[in-house]
Design a protein around this motif. Sequence first.
Motif, PDB file in Angstrom:
ATOM      1  N   ALA A 175       0.835  -1.205   0.000  1.00 48.43           N
ATOM      2  CA  ALA A 175       0.000   0.000   0.000  1.00 48.43           C
ATOM      3  C   ALA A 175       0.867   1.252   0.000  1.00 48.43           C
ATOM      4  CB  ALA A 175      -0.927  -0.020   1.213  1.00 48.43           C
ATOM      5  N   GLY A 176       1.940   1.231   0.792  1.00 46.82           N
ATOM      6  CA  GLY A 176       2.839   2.380   0.789  1.00 46.82           C
ATOM      7  C   GLY A 176       3.456   2.606  -0.583  1.00 46.82           C
ATOM      8  N   LEU A 177       3.837   1.510  -1.234  1.00 45.88           N
ATOM      9  CA  LEU A 177       4.427   1.654  -2.573  1.00 45.88           C
ATOM     10  C   LEU A 177       3.417   2.247  -3.544  1.00 45.88           C
ATOM     11  CD1 LEU A 177       6.775   1.112  -4.482  1.00 45.88           C
ATOM     12  CD2 LEU A 177       5.837  -1.157  -4.868  1.00 45.88           C
ATOM     13  N   ILE A 178       2.143   1.799  -3.437  1.00 44.04           N
ATOM     14  CA  ILE A 178       1.123   2.330  -4.347  1.00 44.04           C
ATOM     15  C   ILE A 178       0.928   3.820  -4.113  1.00 44.04           C
ATOM     16  CG2 ILE A 178      -1.339   2.241  -4.867  1.00 44.04           C
ATOM     17  CD1 ILE A 178      -1.234  -0.750  -4.467  1.00 44.04           C
ATOM     18  N   ILE A 179       0.875   4.220  -2.835  1.00 50.46           N
ATOM     19  CA  ILE A 179       0.691   5.649  -2.533  1.00 50.46           C
ATOM     20  C   ILE A 179       1.855   6.458  -3.083  1.00 50.46           C
ATOM     21  CG2 ILE A 179       0.582   7.299  -0.639  1.00 50.46           C
ATOM     22  CD1 ILE A 179      -0.979   5.249   0.937  1.00 50.46           C
ATOM     23  N   VAL A 180       3.068   5.938  -2.903  1.00 50.04           N
ATOM     24  CA  VAL A 180       4.237   6.673  -3.390  1.00 50.04           C
ATOM     25  C   VAL A 180       4.202   6.787  -4.903  1.00 50.04           C
ATOM     26  CG1 VAL A 180       6.736   6.483  -3.643  1.00 50.04           C
ATOM     27  CG2 VAL A 180       5.698   6.203  -1.410  1.00 50.04           C
ATOM     28  N   MET A 181       3.807   5.691  -5.576  1.00 54.99           N
ATOM     29  CA  MET A 181       3.755   5.750  -7.036  1.00 54.99           C
ATOM     30  C   MET A 181       2.705   6.750  -7.505  1.00 54.99           C
ATOM     31  SD  MET A 181       6.093   3.650  -8.067  1.00 54.99           S
ATOM     32  CE  MET A 181       5.773   3.049  -9.711  1.00 54.99           C
ATOM     33  N   ILE A 182       1.542   6.792  -6.812  1.00 55.91           N
ATOM     34  CA  ILE A 182       0.495   7.733  -7.216  1.00 55.91           C
ATOM     35  C   ILE A 182       0.979   9.168  -7.034  1.00 55.91           C
ATOM     36  CG2 ILE A 182      -1.789   8.589  -6.590  1.00 55.91           C
ATOM     37  CD1 ILE A 182      -2.636   5.728  -6.069  1.00 55.91           C
ATOM     38  N   CYS A 183       1.580   9.447  -5.872  1.00 56.04           N
ATOM     39  CA  CYS A 183       2.062  10.816  -5.641  1.00 56.04           C
ATOM     40  C   CYS A 183       3.149  11.185  -6.644  1.00 56.04           C
ATOM     41  CB  CYS A 183       2.596  10.942  -4.211  1.00 56.04           C
ATOM     42  SG  CYS A 183       1.330  10.789  -2.988  1.00 56.04           S
ATOM     43  N   GLY A 184       4.067  10.243  -6.898  1.00 58.37           N
ATOM     44  CA  GLY A 184       5.102  10.539  -7.878  1.00 58.37           C
ATOM     45  C   GLY A 184       4.526  10.782  -9.261  1.00 58.37           C
ATOM     46  N   GLY A 185       3.504   9.984  -9.618  1.00 59.39           N
ATOM     47  CA  GLY A 185       2.876  10.202 -10.909  1.00 59.39           C
ATOM     48  C   GLY A 185       2.209  11.563 -11.005  1.00 59.39           C
ATOM     49  N   LEU A 186       1.551  11.974  -9.907  1.00 58.77           N
ATOM     50  CA  LEU A 186       0.926  13.308  -9.915  1.00 58.77           C
ATOM     51  C   LEU A 186       1.973  14.397 -10.101  1.00 58.77           C
ATOM     52  CD1 LEU A 186      -1.786  13.040  -7.119  1.00 58.77           C
ATOM     53  CD2 LEU A 186      -2.142  13.260  -9.570  1.00 58.77           C
ATOM     54  N   LEU A 187       3.105  14.245  -9.392  1.00 53.85           N
ATOM     55  CA  LEU A 187       4.146  15.261  -9.526  1.00 53.85           C
ATOM     56  C   LEU A 187       4.690  15.303 -10.949  1.00 53.85           C
ATOM     57  CD1 LEU A 187       6.140  14.873  -6.193  1.00 53.85           C
ATOM     58  CD2 LEU A 187       4.574  16.684  -6.832  1.00 53.85           C
ATOM     59  N   LEU A 188       4.917  14.130 -11.519  1.00 55.14           N
ATOM     60  CA  LEU A 188       5.446  14.114 -12.884  1.00 55.14           C
ATOM     61  C   LEU A 188       4.437  14.693 -13.869  1.00 55.14           C
ATOM     62  CD1 LEU A 188       7.330  10.701 -13.079  1.00 55.14           C
ATOM     63  CD2 LEU A 188       8.276  12.996 -12.981  1.00 55.14           C
ATOM     64  N   THR A 189       3.123  14.423 -13.626  1.00 51.45           N
ATOM     65  CA  THR A 189       2.118  14.999 -14.515  1.00 51.45           C
ATOM     66  C   THR A 189       2.109  16.514 -14.414  1.00 51.45           C
ATOM     67  OG1 THR A 189       0.816  13.013 -14.166  1.00 51.45           O
ATOM     68  CG2 THR A 189      -0.313  14.887 -15.143  1.00 51.45           C
ATOM     69  N   ALA A 190       2.282  17.032 -13.188  1.00 50.29           N
ATOM     70  CA  ALA A 190       2.248  18.488 -13.013  1.00 50.29           C
ATOM     71  C   ALA A 190       3.431  19.167 -13.672  1.00 50.29           C
ATOM     72  CB  ALA A 190       2.209  18.823 -11.523  1.00 50.29           C
ATOM     73  N   THR A 191       4.522  18.438 -13.905  1.00 45.44           N
ATOM     74  CA  THR A 191       5.674  19.094 -14.527  1.00 45.44           C
ATOM     75  C   THR A 191       5.396  19.490 -15.969  1.00 45.44           C
ATOM     76  OG1 THR A 191       6.567  16.939 -15.125  1.00 45.44           O
ATOM     77  CG2 THR A 191       7.324  17.911 -13.068  1.00 45.44           C
ATOM     78  N   GLN A 192       4.323  18.965 -16.573  1.00 48.29           N
ATOM     79  CA  GLN A 192       4.019  19.384 -17.940  1.00 48.29           C
ATOM     80  C   GLN A 192       3.663  20.862 -18.010  1.00 48.29           C
ATOM     81  OE1 GLN A 192       0.959  16.826 -19.427  1.00 48.29           O
ATOM     82  NE2 GLN A 192       2.076  14.943 -18.947  1.00 48.29           N
ATOM     83  N   ASP A 193       3.138  21.424 -16.895  1.00 47.72           N
ATOM     84  CA  ASP A 193       2.763  22.832 -16.898  1.00 47.72           C
ATOM     85  C   ASP A 193       3.948  23.748 -16.641  1.00 47.72           C
ATOM     86  OD1 ASP A 193      -0.254  21.908 -15.193  1.00 47.72           O
ATOM     87  OD2 ASP A 193       0.145  22.130 -17.335  1.00 47.72           O
ATOM     88  N   PHE A 194       5.137  23.185 -16.384  1.00 44.17           N
ATOM     89  CA  PHE A 194       6.291  24.036 -16.121  1.00 44.17           C
ATOM     90  C   PHE A 194       6.761  24.680 -17.423  1.00 44.17           C
ATOM     91  CE2 PHE A 194       6.114  23.218 -11.989  1.00 44.17           C
ATOM     92  CZ  PHE A 194       7.148  22.588 -11.322  1.00 44.17           C
ATOM     93  N   PRO A 195       7.235  25.909 -17.372  1.00 41.55           N
ATOM     94  CA  PRO A 195       7.904  26.465 -18.553  1.00 41.55           C
ATOM     95  C   PRO A 195       9.246  25.785 -18.755  1.00 41.55           C
ATOM     96  CG  PRO A 195       8.088  27.979 -16.733  1.00 41.55           C
ATOM     97  CD  PRO A 195       7.161  26.892 -16.283  1.00 41.55           C
ATOM     98  N   ALA A 196       9.769  25.910 -19.961  1.00 45.29           N
ATOM     99  CA  ALA A 196      11.065  25.301 -20.250  1.00 45.29           C
ATOM    100  C   ALA A 196      12.140  25.957 -19.393  1.00 45.29           C
ATOM    101  CB  ALA A 196      11.402  25.444 -21.732  1.00 45.29           C
ATOM    102  N   TRP A 197      13.188  25.203 -19.114  1.00 45.16           N
ATOM    103  CA  TRP A 197      14.263  25.728 -18.271  1.00 45.16           C
ATOM    104  C   TRP A 197      14.960  26.868 -18.989  1.00 45.16           C
ATOM    105  CZ3 TRP A 197      19.839  25.434 -18.016  1.00 45.16           C
ATOM    106  CH2 TRP A 197      20.340  25.789 -16.762  1.00 45.16           C
TER     107      TRP A 197
END
Lengths: 81, 275
Positions: B4-26
Amino acid sequence: MLWQIDLVILALVIVCAIAAISVRDLLGTAILFGAYSFMMCLLWAVMGAVDVAFTEASVGAGVSSVFVVAAVFRTTRRTKD
Amino acid sequence: MKLAGLIIVMICGGLLLTATQDFPAWGDPSSPASTHLSPHFITEALHETGAPNLVTAVLADYRGYDTMFETVVVFGAGLACILLLRTYTQRTRGREYRHIPTGIVIHIQDPNKAPKGQREFQLIDNMWVPHDLIIKTVCRILIPFIQIFGLYVVCHGDFSPGGGFQGGVIFGASLILLALSFDLRTFLEQMSEKALGLLCALGVVIYSGIGCMCILLGGNFLDYSQLAAVLPVDPGHVRALGMLGVEIGVGFSVMSVMAILYVNIASAGRHNQGL
């Protein structure tokens, strides 16, 4: 900078991170933690943030490693999980 | 439960990676970080503050109020470490003494029979017995240079990378090196726990004291240009000198907290012997 150098540093950061959480010897974990901080310091320097690289080198790679080693000597060297 | 902990971590990591699409380019010149305040800092900081290092100008002048509370946070960290780790109950366990003429190490169980005041017997730690001439000599030579470099990092924080925080950490590292190469009691004889605590508070007092001095001279809190009334130097250099003053305060606090953390961790809060 050269993308080859960026790739090597990024790969080393990932390798140090995975190794630090996989090694069962806590003293080895402390050394890998210091190596990880030093690789992050190189990353900051490559991106031009020299002040942050300075802080990462002195705090992360330097003093924090000493704290972790001191804590390991005060507890146990072999992790149990 | 580990799954369960691994699933939660994967979900949170996936959310963070999805949110990086809204970042401007470096390095995108039209990103909010590049259009809001950065152009003003880049073009006006040297003229307004007199500090060529933009990081120090932002940290100690534009955001000096925030950095003062960072110094208080560092002070709070040292205080929390003392509250959590410090213990004043000494364990009633035997002591080891080395007979200096013969080099024999003896173990005395009863504290009342300990050879007090005798020069021939040297109290040693039972966990860490540094008796290495090479380590002592090399560290004795190195520590002054490390401290000079720490002072340089503090004083040149306006012009080159560094500042009070980095310089304080380096100076604290020299104190930790002294404790490592000799032993903890030698270090605590040079710099006691009370002295470390007072130095830590002194750093915060220096920082806020400079701010209060600016108010007393008729300006805003931490408005360094008001210090021109008491500093007989070029008015264009007064803000840089004010930044140097607050960086010295930060350096004091950070140096003391590094030493406090190490002493409490290495000796498990007893301050009698350690690494």
